[in-house]
Design a protein around this motif. Structure first.
Motif, short mmCIF file in Angstrom:
data_model
loop_
_atom_site.label_atom_id
_atom_site.label_comp_id
_atom_site.label_asym_id
_atom_site.label_seq_id
_atom_site.Cartn_x
_atom_site.Cartn_y
_atom_site.Cartn_z
N THR A 140 54.69 35.50 -8.46
CA THR A 140 54.60 36.19 -9.51
C THR A 140 54.80 37.81 -9.34
OG1 THR A 140 53.24 34.73 -10.75
CG2 THR A 140 53.42 36.70 -11.77
N ILE A 141 54.05 38.35 -8.59
CA ILE A 141 53.82 39.81 -8.28
C ILE A 141 55.22 40.09 -7.44
CG2 ILE A 141 52.54 41.71 -7.01
CD1 ILE A 141 51.05 40.68 -9.51
N PRO A 142 55.55 39.50 -6.54
CA PRO A 142 56.89 40.12 -5.84
C PRO A 142 58.17 39.70 -6.65
CG PRO A 142 55.57 38.53 -4.32
CD PRO A 142 55.02 38.53 -5.73
N VAL B 82 58.08 40.10 -9.89
CA VAL B 82 58.07 41.23 -10.99
C VAL B 82 58.41 42.59 -10.21
CG1 VAL B 82 56.44 42.91 -12.18
CG2 VAL B 82 56.23 40.35 -12.40
N LEU B 83 57.97 42.89 -8.90
CA LEU B 83 58.44 44.01 -8.33
C LEU B 83 60.11 43.85 -7.85
CD1 LEU B 83 55.51 44.44 -5.67
CD2 LEU B 83 56.16 45.89 -7.70
N LEU B 84 60.55 42.84 -7.69
CA LEU B 84 62.00 42.85 -7.38
C LEU B 84 62.72 43.13 -8.84
CD1 LEU B 84 64.33 41.74 -5.63
CD2 LEU B 84 64.04 39.60 -6.30
N ALA C 237 61.75 44.99 -11.11
CA ALA C 237 61.51 46.32 -11.34
C ALA C 237 62.42 47.12 -10.56
CB ALA C 237 59.85 46.87 -11.09
N ALA C 238 62.51 46.74 -9.47
CA ALA C 238 63.43 47.51 -8.43
C ALA C 238 64.81 47.23 -9.05
CB ALA C 238 63.38 46.96 -6.89
#
Length: 64
Positions: free
Chosen positions: A4-6, A8-10, A12-13
């Protein structure tokens, strides 16, 4: 869901890159983010989570 976190970061990037290269306006990015927050509060969130899990599982299974 473990990623989930990675994920979301992907996302966002990706959104940051779209904004940086002016492929997406700031207003559209805000609308997209707000839509995501509101979608997470509906019954559709379980379906979206299952879809993302299936797709990421397919990619992880294909990488072996």
């Amino acid at each position: 869901m473990v990623i989930t976190i990675p994920l979301v970061l992907l996302l966002a990037a990706g959104l940051a890159l779209l904004l940086r290269f002016k492929a997406l306006g700031f207003g559209a990015a805000v609308v997209a983010a707000l839509f995501g927050f509101y979608l997470a509060a509906t019954d559709a969130s379980d379906t979206v989570n299952q879809l993302v899990t299936a797709v990421t599982g397919a990619f992880a299974g294909g990488a072996k």
